[in-house]
Design a protein around this motif. Structure first.
Motif, short mmCIF file in Angstrom:
data_model
loop_
_atom_site.label_atom_id
_atom_site.label_comp_id
_atom_site.label_asym_id
_atom_site.label_seq_id
_atom_site.Cartn_x
_atom_site.Cartn_y
_atom_site.Cartn_z
N VAL A 1 2.23 1.89 -3.52
CA VAL A 1 1.23 2.48 -4.41
C VAL A 1 1.03 3.95 -4.08
N SER A 2 0.98 4.26 -2.79
CA SER A 2 0.77 5.64 -2.35
C SER A 2 1.94 6.53 -2.74
N SER B 1 -8.38 -1.81 -11.99
CA SER B 1 -8.44 -0.40 -11.59
C SER B 1 -7.12 0.37 -11.79
N ARG B 2 -6.00 -0.36 -11.88
CA ARG B 2 -4.67 0.27 -11.80
C ARG B 2 -4.51 0.99 -10.46
N ASN B 3 -3.33 1.60 -10.27
CA ASN B 3 -3.05 2.34 -9.03
C ASN B 3 -3.45 1.54 -7.81
N ASN B 4 -3.04 0.23 -7.81
CA ASN B 4 -3.41 -0.64 -6.70
C ASN B 4 -2.42 -1.80 -6.67
N SER C 1 0.86 6.72 -11.60
CA SER C 1 0.52 5.75 -10.57
C SER C 1 1.24 4.44 -10.87
N ALA D 1 0.83 -1.21 0.00
CA ALA D 1 0.00 0.00 0.00
C ALA D 1 0.86 1.25 0.00
N VAL E 1 -4.29 -6.27 -11.74
CA VAL E 1 -4.47 -4.89 -11.32
C VAL E 1 -4.60 -3.99 -12.54
N SER F 1 0.96 -0.05 -10.68
CA SER F 1 0.24 -1.30 -10.45
C SER F 1 1.25 -2.31 -9.91
#
Length: 518
Positions: free
Chosen positions: A456-457, A510-513, A477, A453, A506, A479
């Motif tokens: 990703v952030s 949604s991507r960005n995850n 972003s 997490a 991913v 993945s």
């Protein structure tokens, strides 16, 4: 009736003649014996020379140092008993002298300086047959002359007896002979009317003996000059050798240091007239290793080698020295030959090549090769770890819209953000293009979830970019696909595939995850 005095004279002359004949026969046999012994000694000298230089030649063969090998050969062929020489390593010629034309000669194996009962090459010594036979002939002649000088009192006895019983001219010849200084130009004067008589022949023979004696003195002087020249050449070879070399007594006292060694030690601000290895210990990063090297070489009398780091006393820069110690036993005791080579350039080159081979020049992270080395080490040692495959979302538009410089800046920005998410011992690497991997050993699923997490952030954090005076805020972003060893795979290839599969899910959603492999 034969006169009694005449009979004594004849018997004396006969006895003298028999003595001369016996002496001539014995001299011939003695000459041959001494000649044969001289040839045998020459062969032994060649063997001793081969054994003497075998340690230095072994170092040259082990290091494949052609310059040092040539110096060894030059020292060998400067000896008159050796015509030519060649050093071979793995059946290949490392160095050969100019007169070596493939002749047969004495072959000596070169022992490996570090591995017992192993060899690194061989050295071939071609004897100088012409010189050896000439020298043997000279020695035999000298010995024969010495023998004649030893037996001269007996001959003088018969000469004096013949002088008393035969004629006064013989007495005059004897007086002249006693007054003649050895090795000078003076010779016996042959009495008148005796140029063709036995007395004249004796005087003539004595003159020949004096000629040979004079030659013997001349040869002795030449031999002394040759020995002095040979000693000077060996000293010159030692002093002018390119390899820094010290001759160290077992007490540590440095008896000899060649020019290269003096230059090296002065460059380190070390007094080369001190004791070894004490003079180097203050600058050594691991002084106990250097001291143990010296003590082990003395204790076991075997070749020892160590590559160790020093700090220059002048520049305070790190200096790497390769030190080789070879024990040598002489009549004066145990000595060590210390070969000291500055290998700093080689170490720096290896470090630079390693940096280029294992690290990405743009981001400073490990590249694919460097990452695979660390991951395979963990796999080989069964160290459990999690692998996170990071693929950047919408990175291509950054390059297309703002240029490759902006893309490079973004990659460096992402590299910094990824390293902020893990510990120093964890692995962050640029896998290729806009793909990165993060590997974390010994981590729980809860901790792994937090790291994923965080990755990703952090990847989504904006980056300020100055383009032609305009400050832009660029954002992308990431993945992330996660797989673990040994839970999901037991090989690196499979582990990457599993993480890629999770990352692809991913990308499709949604991507960005992030997602774990299922």
């Amino acid at each position: 009736m034969i006169n009694k005095s005449s009979l004594i004279i004849r018997l004396t002359l006969a006895l003298a003649l028999a003595s001369v004949l016996f002496g001539a026969l014995y001299s011939q046999l003695y000459y041959r014996s001494v000649y044969s012994d001289a040839l045998t000694r020459s062969n032994e000298v060649i063997k001793q020379i081969g054994q003497t230089v075998s340690a230095t030649a072994s170092i040259a063969a082990y290091l494949e140092d052609k310059d040092l090998a040539i110096e060894v050969l030059n020292g060998l062929i400067s000896n008159d008993v050796i015509l030519a020489a060649q050093i071979n390593v793995d059946k290949q010629t490392l160095a050969r002298s100019s007169l070596y034309k493939g002749q047969a000669g004495n072959m000596f194996t070169l022992a490996h300086p570090f591995i017992p009962n192993a060899q690194v090459g061989e050295i071939v010594l071609v004897p100088n047959e012409v010189f050896i036979r000439a020298q043997a002939d000279t020695i035999a002649s000298e010995s024969l002359q010495t023998l004649l000088l030893v037996t001269s009192p007996m001959l003088l006895f018969f000469v004096l007896l013949a002088y008393i019983l035969v004629t006064r001219p013989m007495s005059a010849i004897s007086r002249q002979l006693l007054l003649l200084p050895p090795g000078e130009e003076q010779r016996l004067a042959i009495p008148k009317n005796h140029h063709h008589s036995e007395i004249g022949q004796i005087a003539h023979s004595v003159n020949l003996l004096l000629d040979k004696t004079q030659d013997l003195f001349s040869q002795e002087r030449e031999l002394r000059d040759a020995i002095a020249t040979l000693e000077q050449r060996f000293r010159m070879m030692f002093e002018r050798a390119s390899t820094p070399t010290l001759l160290v007594h077992n007490s540590g006292e440095v008896d000899l240091a060649n020019d290269a060694a003096q230059d090296l030690l002065v460059g380190l601000n070390v007094d080369y007239e001190g004791t070894f290895p004490d003079m180097l210990l203050p600058l050594c990063k691991s002084p106990e290793l250097l001291q143990n090297l010296f003590n082990d070489c003395l204790a076991h009398r075997t070749v020892k080698q160590l590559e160790i780091e020093f700090e220059s006393g002048l520049t305070h820069f790190p200096v790497w020295l390769n030190i080789i110690l070879i024990p040598t036993v002489s009549d004066e005791g145990l000595y060590l030959q210390a070969f000291i080579n500055d290998v700093s350039y080689k170490r720096n080159m290896i470090k630079e090549l390693k940096q280029k081979a294992q690290f990405d020049p743009l981001t400073g992270l490990n590249n694919r090769y460097g990452a695979e080395l660390k991951l395979r080490f963990w796999l080989d040692n069964q160290i459990p770890f999690a692998l996170l495959l990071v693929d950047l979302d919408k990175f291509k538009p950054i390059n297309d819209i703002y240029g490759h410089n902006a893309g490079d800046a973004m990659l460096k920005h992402i590299a910094v953000k990824l390293k902020e998410c893990v510990r120093n011992d964890d692995l962050v690497a640029r896998w290729g293009g806009d793909e990165f991997i993060v590997a974390v050993p010994h981590i729980s699923k809860e901790g792994l979830t937090k790291i994923a997490a965080h990755l990703v952030s952090n990847a989504a954090a904006a980056m300020s970019y100055n383009k032609e005076g305009q400050v832009l805020s660029l954002r992308i972003s990431a993945s992330v696909g996660v797989a673990s060893f040994p839970n999901h795979a037991d090989s690196l290839h499979e582990l990457i595939e599993k993480a890629d599969s999770a990352m692809y899910r991913v990308k499709q959603s949604s991507r960005n995850n992030f997602a774990f492999y299922e």
